[in-house]
Design a protein around this motif. Sequence first.
Motif, short mmCIF file in Angstrom:
data_model
loop_
_atom_site.label_atom_id
_atom_site.label_comp_id
_atom_site.label_asym_id
_atom_site.label_seq_id
_atom_site.Cartn_x
_atom_site.Cartn_y
_atom_site.Cartn_z
N ASN A 27 -56.37 57.20 -118.96
CA ASN A 27 -57.40 56.26 -118.55
C ASN A 27 -57.26 54.87 -119.19
OD1 ASN A 27 -59.36 56.06 -116.64
ND2 ASN A 27 -61.05 56.61 -117.97
N VAL A 28 -56.03 54.36 -119.27
CA VAL A 28 -55.81 52.96 -119.64
C VAL A 28 -55.99 52.17 -118.35
CG1 VAL A 28 -54.20 51.26 -120.59
CG2 VAL A 28 -54.21 53.60 -121.48
N THR A 29 -57.13 51.48 -118.26
CA THR A 29 -57.53 50.91 -116.97
C THR A 29 -57.46 49.39 -116.89
OG1 THR A 29 -59.85 50.83 -117.64
CG2 THR A 29 -59.08 52.84 -116.53
N GLY A 30 -57.33 48.71 -118.03
CA GLY A 30 -57.37 47.26 -117.98
C GLY A 30 -56.59 46.61 -119.10
N ALA A 31 -56.51 45.28 -119.03
CA ALA A 31 -55.74 44.52 -120.03
C ALA A 31 -56.40 43.18 -120.31
CB ALA A 31 -54.31 44.31 -119.56
N GLU A 61 -52.27 49.44 -109.22
CA GLU A 61 -51.28 50.49 -109.02
C GLU A 61 -49.87 49.91 -109.03
OE1 GLU A 61 -50.19 53.98 -105.82
OE2 GLU A 61 -52.26 53.27 -105.97
N GLY A 62 -48.98 50.55 -109.80
CA GLY A 62 -47.60 50.10 -109.91
C GLY A 62 -47.39 48.98 -110.91
N GLU A 63 -48.43 48.58 -111.59
CA GLU A 63 -48.39 47.47 -112.53
C GLU A 63 -48.47 47.99 -113.97
OE1 GLU A 63 -50.58 43.26 -112.06
OE2 GLU A 63 -51.98 44.90 -112.47
N THR A 64 -47.75 47.35 -114.88
CA THR A 64 -47.87 47.70 -116.29
C THR A 64 -49.06 46.94 -116.89
OG1 THR A 64 -46.48 45.89 -117.09
CG2 THR A 64 -45.35 47.96 -116.49
N ALA A 65 -49.48 47.37 -118.05
CA ALA A 65 -50.56 46.67 -118.74
C ALA A 65 -50.16 45.22 -119.02
CB ALA A 65 -50.92 47.39 -120.04
N ARG A 66 -48.93 44.99 -119.41
CA ARG A 66 -48.43 43.64 -119.67
C ARG A 66 -48.49 42.78 -118.41
NH1 ARG A 66 -45.60 41.01 -123.43
NH2 ARG A 66 -45.45 42.89 -124.70
N GLN A 67 -48.03 43.32 -117.30
CA GLN A 67 -48.06 42.59 -116.04
C GLN A 67 -49.50 42.26 -115.64
OE1 GLN A 67 -45.89 45.55 -113.84
NE2 GLN A 67 -43.97 44.37 -113.88
N ALA A 68 -50.41 43.20 -115.87
CA ALA A 68 -51.83 42.97 -115.55
C ALA A 68 -52.39 41.84 -116.41
CB ALA A 68 -52.63 44.25 -115.76
N ASN A 85 -47.82 39.01 -126.99
CA ASN A 85 -47.60 40.04 -128.00
C ASN A 85 -48.63 41.15 -127.81
OD1 ASN A 85 -45.49 38.66 -129.44
ND2 ASN A 85 -47.08 37.29 -130.20
N PHE A 86 -48.15 42.38 -127.74
CA PHE A 86 -49.05 43.51 -127.62
C PHE A 86 -49.69 43.78 -128.98
CE2 PHE A 86 -49.78 48.16 -127.87
CZ PHE A 86 -50.72 48.27 -126.85
N ALA A 103 -55.69 47.61 -122.88
CA ALA A 103 -54.60 47.01 -123.65
C ALA A 103 -54.97 45.59 -124.04
CB ALA A 103 -53.32 47.02 -122.82
N VAL A 104 -54.54 45.17 -125.22
CA VAL A 104 -54.84 43.82 -125.70
C VAL A 104 -53.54 43.09 -126.01
CG1 VAL A 104 -56.03 42.45 -127.45
CG2 VAL A 104 -57.01 44.64 -126.72
N PHE A 105 -53.38 41.92 -125.40
CA PHE A 105 -52.22 41.07 -125.60
C PHE A 105 -52.69 39.70 -126.09
CE2 PHE A 105 -50.98 44.20 -122.51
CZ PHE A 105 -49.67 44.51 -122.83
N VAL A 106 -51.85 39.06 -126.91
CA VAL A 106 -52.16 37.73 -127.44
C VAL A 106 -50.96 36.82 -127.21
CG1 VAL A 106 -52.72 36.38 -129.50
CG2 VAL A 106 -53.74 38.65 -129.19
N GLY A 107 -51.24 35.61 -126.77
CA GLY A 107 -50.20 34.62 -126.58
C GLY A 107 -50.64 33.27 -127.12
#
Length: 150
Positions: A27-31, A61-68, A85-86, A103-107
């Motif tokens: 259930n990793v649903t968002g980023a 669907e078909g997307e990675t957390a990073r891509q999202a 950065n993850f 998922a949490v990413f920082v740039g």
Amino acid sequence: MLAKNKSGWTLLEYLDIAESDICKYNNVTGAYAILMIRDKFVVGFNSWRNQWELPFGGIEEGETARQAAIRELYEETHQKITELNFKGLIKVEDPKGVIKYQAVFVGCQNELSPFIHEENDEMEKIYLWDMKEDIGYVDECDIKIVEIVC
């Protein structure tokens, strides 16, 4: 509980994991895409929810957390970035009591790209926020996420 917002979402836990371990969680649903520019954070004013918030959205669907995260950052703030950065996962409970992971990413960027509001934009405007200035209601869960990962 780390934080709860006015919409009923509860931030339960921060998980400091490797990006390669995302698949171990159901259930990793968002980023989230936290973007820093000169020690300030890009936030958007969501007119649907009448609040300032971080760029965030569902994983398609078909997307990675990073891509999202990259897609949501662009869709919501018109900022293009590919270097993120993850930082880990956050465990949340939605208003219906369903446990989800985000998922949490920082740039970082040197300059803010122009934001010209378009008809279908979720965000009405964006702002570089130092987390101190009173800009109105900012999602409590988003504030806590920034405090944890940045």
